[in-house]
Design a protein around this motif. Structure first.
Motif, PDB file in Angstrom:
ATOM      1  N   TYR A 111      -4.785   4.770  10.919  1.00 46.35           N
ATOM      2  CA  TYR A 111      -4.228   5.694  10.433  1.00 46.35           C
ATOM      3  C   TYR A 111      -4.358   6.076   9.568  1.00 46.35           C
ATOM      4  O   TYR A 111      -4.221   5.382   8.018  1.00 46.35           O
ATOM      5  N   LEU A 112      -5.082   7.374   9.710  1.00 51.87           N
ATOM      6  CA  LEU A 112      -5.394   7.777   7.588  1.00 51.87           C
ATOM      7  C   LEU A 112      -4.394   7.830   6.878  1.00 51.87           C
ATOM      8  O   LEU A 112      -4.022   9.258   7.348  1.00 51.87           O
ATOM      9  N   LEU A 113      -4.319   7.710   6.152  1.00 55.14           N
ATOM     10  CA  LEU A 113      -3.476   7.770   5.099  1.00 55.14           C
ATOM     11  C   LEU A 113      -3.153   8.089   3.333  1.00 55.14           C
ATOM     12  O   LEU A 113      -3.832   7.215   2.448  1.00 55.14           O
ATOM     13  N   PRO A 114      -4.103   9.331   3.148  1.00 53.43           N
ATOM     14  CA  PRO A 114      -5.128   9.755   2.538  1.00 53.43           C
ATOM     15  C   PRO A 114      -4.302   8.792   1.548  1.00 53.43           C
ATOM     16  O   PRO A 114      -5.026   8.396  -0.137  1.00 53.43           O
ATOM     17  N   HIS A 115      -2.427   8.918   0.458  1.00 52.29           N
ATOM     18  CA  HIS A 115      -2.679   9.106  -0.318  1.00 52.29           C
ATOM     19  C   HIS A 115      -2.812   7.084  -1.057  1.00 52.29           C
ATOM     20  O   HIS A 115      -2.555   7.029  -2.389  1.00 52.29           O
ATOM     21  N   GLN A 116      -2.268   6.375   0.096  1.00 52.28           N
ATOM     22  CA  GLN A 116      -2.840   4.761   0.169  1.00 52.28           C
ATOM     23  C   GLN A 116      -4.553   4.058   0.134  1.00 52.28           C
ATOM     24  O   GLN A 116      -4.689   3.559  -0.748  1.00 52.28           O
TER      25      GLN A 116
ATOM     26  N   THR B  45       1.203   4.563  -3.696  1.00 48.55           N
ATOM     27  CA  THR B  45      -0.277   3.594  -2.790  1.00 48.55           C
ATOM     28  C   THR B  45       0.642   2.410  -2.550  1.00 48.55           C
ATOM     29  O   THR B  45       0.343   1.726  -1.328  1.00 48.55           O
ATOM     30  N   LYS B  46       2.117   1.571  -2.934  1.00 52.52           N
ATOM     31  CA  LYS B  46       3.144   0.979  -3.480  1.00 52.52           C
ATOM     32  C   LYS B  46       3.985   0.790  -3.778  1.00 52.52           C
ATOM     33  O   LYS B  46       4.250   1.241  -4.483  1.00 52.52           O
TER      34      LYS B  46
ATOM     35  N   LEU C 152      -5.302   3.047   8.124  1.00 53.51           N
ATOM     36  CA  LEU C 152      -4.789   1.507   7.653  1.00 53.51           C
ATOM     37  C   LEU C 152      -3.610   1.255   8.675  1.00 53.51           C
ATOM     38  O   LEU C 152      -3.473   1.670   9.821  1.00 53.51           O
ATOM     39  N   ARG C 153      -2.967   0.062   8.648  1.00 54.24           N
ATOM     40  CA  ARG C 153      -2.136  -0.610   9.991  1.00 54.24           C
ATOM     41  C   ARG C 153      -1.115   0.211  10.516  1.00 54.24           C
ATOM     42  O   ARG C 153      -0.156   0.579   9.254  1.00 54.24           O
ATOM     43  N   VAL C 154      -1.029   1.016  11.593  1.00 52.13           N
ATOM     44  CA  VAL C 154       0.889   1.281  11.410  1.00 52.13           C
ATOM     45  C   VAL C 154       0.671   0.466  12.889  1.00 52.13           C
ATOM     46  O   VAL C 154       0.059   0.739  13.962  1.00 52.13           O
TER      47      VAL C 154
ATOM     48  N   GLU D  62     -11.231  12.201  11.304  1.00 53.13           N
ATOM     49  CA  GLU D  62     -10.580  12.217  10.650  1.00 53.13           C
ATOM     50  C   GLU D  62      -8.993  11.001  10.485  1.00 53.13           C
ATOM     51  O   GLU D  62      -8.052  10.840   9.297  1.00 53.13           O
ATOM     52  N   ASN D  63      -9.237  10.692  11.719  1.00 53.28           N
ATOM     53  CA  ASN D  63      -8.249   9.447  12.172  1.00 53.28           C
ATOM     54  C   ASN D  63      -9.360   8.603  13.280  1.00 53.28           C
ATOM     55  O   ASN D  63      -9.830   9.093  14.532  1.00 53.28           O
ATOM     56  N   SER D  64      -9.367   7.528  13.531  1.00 52.52           N
ATOM     57  CA  SER D  64     -10.124   6.080  14.062  1.00 52.52           C
ATOM     58  C   SER D  64      -9.728   5.153  14.129  1.00 52.52           C
ATOM     59  O   SER D  64      -9.014   4.766  12.840  1.00 52.52           O
ATOM     60  N   PHE D  65     -10.204   4.570  14.405  1.00 52.16           N
ATOM     61  CA  PHE D  65     -10.227   2.631  15.064  1.00 52.16           C
ATOM     62  C   PHE D  65     -11.074   2.021  14.092  1.00 52.16           C
ATOM     63  O   PHE D  65     -11.381   2.960  14.187  1.00 52.16           O
ATOM     64  N   SER D  66     -10.605   1.245  13.557  1.00 53.64           N
ATOM     65  CA  SER D  66     -10.703   0.421  12.319  1.00 53.64           C
ATOM     66  C   SER D  66     -10.620  -0.984  12.693  1.00 53.64           C
ATOM     67  O   SER D  66      -9.802  -1.433  13.160  1.00 53.64           O
TER      68      SER D  66
END
Length: 275
Positions: free
Chosen positions: A191-196, A106-107, A201-203, A221-225
Motif C-alpha cells: 500500500y502506498l504510504l506517501p510519508h514513508q 519515515t522511521k 510498501l509491505r503492510v 494510487e495503490n497497487s501490488f508490487s
C-alpha cells in the motif's frame, strides 16, 4: 547558547571533528547557522537487538552512526531533520530503562540512556531545538509518523495469524503501517504510504483492509508490487570491525565555552592520527 555559538570558531571545530570521524562515509555537516548542541552514546533498539550508537544533536538535525572507535571513528551515518521529529517517553521495562521513542515520518525507533538524568537532558535539548526550529521557520509539526518496529526477538510466531512459526525459511517481515512482525502470507500486499516512500510498501492484512476502507482508491494510487519494500535496515547489519563493547558509560555532553580547549585537543589528536 545556540545563538552565541553560531559563528564561533569552537563550533566550527566541533562540526569539523564530527565530519572527520565519519570520514568519506558521511555527508558534509558544516552549513551556515548550524550548531552542535551536544553528543553522547545511546542504546538504540534495532530490529534484531539493542546496539550502542553515537548520537550528535545539532540545532536542526539529529545525526547518529555505528561506533568503530570511540570518539574517533564512526560509520553508517544517519541524518534526521528535527522539524520532522516527535519524542515520546517510555516507561521502564525490566532491563530496558530510561528510554524514549524518536518518531519521524519515515522511521521511528526507541533509544535508551544510561541514567534518568541523561534521558531528561537528551529529551529537553531535543525538544528545545525542535521548538526553536519550528518557531523560526513558521512550519507546523509533522502529524503522521512511522510505526516503531517490533523487535524480531519479541515474535516467535506471526502476530497476525498467530499460527505461522518463524524459521530460517519462513522469515519475519514487518508491516510498515503498524510495525508488527508477520509472516509472508499475512503481509503479501502493498500500500502506498506517501510519508514513508514513493513506492507501495509491505503492510499486514489488517492494516491493508483498514487503509482501503478509509480511503477511496484512485487509479495508480495503490497497487501490488514486487519491488523491495526496504525490508533490510542498514542500521541493523552486523557491526564488523567493532572495537567497543555494547555497553558504554558515555553521557550526554552539552557544548559550551568551557569545552573549547577539550575540542581543540581532540582536533589536534585527530589530525595527528590521520597524519
Amino acid at each position: 547558547m545556540v545563538d552565541r555559538l553560531v559563528n564561533s570558531e569552537a563550533n566550527a571545530r566541533r562540526i569539523q571533528l564530527v565530519e572527520s570521524c565519519f570520514g568519506s562515509s558521511g555527508q558534509p555537516l558544516a552549513v551556515p547557522g548550524r550548531v552542535l548542541v551536544g553528543e553522547g552514546v545511546l542504546t538504540k533498539m534495532c530490529r534484531k537487538r539493542a546496539k550502542a550508537r553515537q548520537f550528535f544533536l545539532f540545532n536542526d538535525i539529529l545525526v547518529y552512526g555505528n561506533i568503530l572507535m570511540n570518539r574517533k571513528k564512526y560509520n553508517k551515518q544517519h541524518i534526521i531533520p528535527l522539524e520532522a521529529v516527535k519524542l515520546e517517553s517510555l516507561e521502564d521495562d525490566g532491563h530496558f530503562r530510561n528510554g524514549w521513542v524518536i518518531r519521524t515520518a519515515t522511521k521511528s525507533f526507541a533509544v535508551y540512556a544510561a541514567t534518568s538524568t541523561e534521558k531528561q537532558e537528551w529529551m529537553a535539548h531535543i525538544n528545545k531545538c525542535i521548538e526553536d526550529l519550528l518557531r523560526k521557520s513558521g512550519k507546523k509539526a509533522v502529524e503522521e509518523h512511522a510505526a516503531v518496529w517490533v523487535p524480531d526477538s519479541e515474535a516467535s510466531i506471526c502476530m497476525h495469524c498467530k499460527k505461522s512459526n518463524f524459521t530460517v525459511l519462513n522469515r519475519r517481515h514487518h508491516c510498515r503501517k503498524c510495525g508488527a512482525v508477520v509472516c509472508n502470507p499475512c503481509s503479501n500486499k502493498r500500500y502506498l504510504l506517501p510519508h514513508q516512500s514513493s513506492k507501495p510498501l509491505r503492510v499486514c492484512l489488517t492494516c491493508y483492509d483498514s487503509l482501503t476502507r478509509a480511503k477511496v482508491l484512485t487509479s495508480g494510487e495503490n497497487s501490488f508490487s514486487k519491488d523491495s519494500s526496504g525490508e533490510d535496515d542498514s542500521d541493523d547489519e552486523d557491526d564488523t570491525n567493532r572495537s567497543q563493547q555494547e555497553t558504554h558509560d558515555e553521557h550526554f555532553v552539552s557544548w559550551d565555552s568551557e569545552e573549547e580547549e577539550r575540542v581543540a585537543a581532540q582536533s589536534r589528536e585527530q589530525q595527528a592520527t590521520v597524519a
